[in-house]
Write an enzyme that holds these catalytic residues in place. Structure first.
Site, PDB file in Angstrom:
ATOM      1  N   HIS A   1       0.830  -1.212   0.000  1.00 17.47           N
ATOM      2  CA  HIS A   1       0.000   0.000   0.000  1.00 17.47           C
ATOM      3  C   HIS A   1       0.858   1.253   0.000  1.00 17.47           C
ATOM      4  CE1 HIS A   1       0.094   1.240   4.357  1.00 17.47           C
ATOM      5  NE2 HIS A   1       0.176  -0.047   4.613  1.00 17.47           N
TER       6      HIS A   1
ATOM      7  N   ASP B   1       5.740   1.538   7.128  1.00 19.90           N
ATOM      8  CA  ASP B   1       4.350   1.139   6.905  1.00 19.90           C
ATOM      9  C   ASP B   1       3.669   2.119   5.951  1.00 19.90           C
ATOM     10  OD1 ASP B   1       1.820   0.066   7.119  1.00 19.90           O
ATOM     11  OD2 ASP B   1       1.408   0.913   9.098  1.00 19.90           O
TER      12      ASP B   1
ATOM     13  N   GLU C   1      -5.256   1.971   2.100  1.00 20.88           N
ATOM     14  CA  GLU C   1      -5.218   0.779   2.958  1.00 20.88           C
ATOM     15  C   GLU C   1      -5.501   1.158   4.403  1.00 20.88           C
ATOM     16  OE1 GLU C   1      -3.114  -2.253   5.622  1.00 20.88           O
ATOM     17  OE2 GLU C   1      -2.985  -0.074   5.502  1.00 20.88           O
ATOM     18  N   GLU C   2      -4.991   2.320   4.800  1.00 21.28           N
ATOM     19  CA  GLU C   2      -5.142   2.745   6.195  1.00 21.28           C
ATOM     20  C   GLU C   2      -6.581   3.118   6.545  1.00 21.28           C
ATOM     21  OE1 GLU C   2      -2.954   2.139   8.177  1.00 21.28           O
ATOM     22  OE2 GLU C   2      -0.958   2.369   7.306  1.00 21.28           O
TER      23      GLU C   2
ATOM     24  N   ASP D   1       3.748  -5.808   3.538  1.00 18.74           N
ATOM     25  CA  ASP D   1       3.365  -4.704   4.412  1.00 18.74           C
ATOM     26  C   ASP D   1       4.308  -4.687   5.608  1.00 18.74           C
ATOM     27  OD1 ASP D   1       2.047  -2.664   5.697  1.00 18.74           O
ATOM     28  OD2 ASP D   1       0.068  -3.594   5.623  1.00 18.74           O
TER      29      ASP D   1
ATOM     30  N   HIS E   1       2.694   3.732  13.105  1.00 14.69           N
ATOM     31  CA  HIS E   1       1.644   4.748  12.983  1.00 14.69           C
ATOM     32  C   HIS E   1       1.972   6.036  13.742  1.00 14.69           C
ATOM     33  CE1 HIS E   1      -1.962   2.109  11.517  1.00 14.69           C
ATOM     34  NE2 HIS E   1      -0.934   2.107  10.678  1.00 14.69           N
TER      35      HIS E   1
END
Length: 312
Positions: free
Chosen positions: A127, A139, A173-174, A202, A281
């Site tokens: 992603h 990520d 994707e998130e 990922d 994140h």
């Protein structure tokens, strides 16, 4: 990763010998010529520099966009443009799928290497978006960068595999695997059945933390359908023991393909979903959050699997 709330054109004998003895890249290789019988070609060794250069670009895009590459931001738009430009220059056939989710514009980039049987597709994906809080270099810039490095290796090899190779770079994707779900849901009737395998990447750039080595894992789905075998062979050759059954709880882009009946697996540089890294994140998921060693391992694991499964 989101939070859940040619096969038969062959290669010249000299090229085969060089690859077998040295594992060299194809940058200076002689042009591929037809031979009487197919010759299996090993993938080239992909350097860490190849993927790290792409990660630097993604970090630059995030810095110019308030430290994020979230959908709707200039960081995301620049990422999509860069991916397409890189693939177009390498001779891949690219399509941009634009869509909207939550009132924000997003896009997928789908790239196909135009050789091999189009009725039998080996697909790999990552992603291209980040969360709002950070640049998303591990990520999942790591997956994007590794796939771009593989796209270059395939192009430089002038590879003609038995099966068609297709890469997907998913937006949103998130937000809940929106881009990959959009792609699968918009495939024409019968097209999902042509995808023999979908491989998801990922977070493959994790660095060692707290004195522990990076914990490589394979998705649990790959155990039963045989897709984990080439990854296991590669990591064993590197002296690395992997967790063969990472339960992702369908928290990434393989989930849409799995629901469509496609065989799936994936690779991640984490031991479990409880060990995603201190910068997961967060704003610190930048270039300091990735390991060049992990990027090299992840990129070459992808090459080993894609070349093997596509009948290179």
């Amino acid at each position: 990763m989101r939070v859940r709330k040619l096969a038969y054109a062959g290669a010249a004998a000299t090229l085969t010998a060089v690859l077998a003895l040295t594992g060299a890249t194809y940058a200076d290789a002689a042009p591929i010529t037809a031979v009487a019988a197919p010759i299996a070609v090993a993938p080239p060794v992909i350097s860490a520099d190849a993927s790290m250069a792409h990660l630097q670009k993604l970090m630059d895009f995030a810095r110019a966009s308030n430290n994020t590459r979230k959908i709707g931001s200039t960081g995301f738009t620049s990422t999509v443009t860069y991916i397409k430009q890189q693939l177009d220059a390498l001779g891949w056939k690219t399509t941009v799928q634009n869509f909207t989710t939550g009132g924000k514009a997003a896009a997928n980039v789908v790239a196909e290497w135009p050789y091999g049987d189009a009725a039998h597709v080996v697909m790999a994906g990552a992603h291209s978006d980040s969360v709002a809080a950070g640049p998303g270099i591990n990520d999942d810039g790591s997956g994007v960068a590794a796939l771009l490095a593989n796209a270059a290796a395939i192009s430089q090899a002038k590879l003609v595999p038995a099966k068609r190779i297709r890469f997907g770079f998913w937006g949103a994707e998130e937000q809940g695997d929106v881009g990959s779900t959009y792609y699968v849901s918009h495939l024409a009737s019968g097209e999902p059945k042509k995808i023999d395998a979908y491989l998801n990447f990922d977070m493959i750039g994790n660095k060692p933390e707290n004195g522990r080595t990076v914990g490589w894992s394979l998705y649990t789905e790959g155990q039963s359908n045989g897709l984990n075998a080439p990854f296991q062979t590669y990591f064993t050759s590197q002296g690395i023991t992997v967790n063969p059954s990472l339960d992702t709880d369908d928290r990434s882009d393989h989930a849409a393909f799995k629901r469509a009946g496609v065989k799936v697996t994936g690779v991640s540089s984490v031991r479990s979903l409880n060990a995603l890294g201190a910068c997961y994140h967060k704003a610190c998921d930048d270039l300091t959050d990735v390991s060049a060693t992990s990027m090299a391992l992840g990129s070459n694991a992808i090459a080993a699997a894609v070349w093997s499964l596509s009948g290179a």
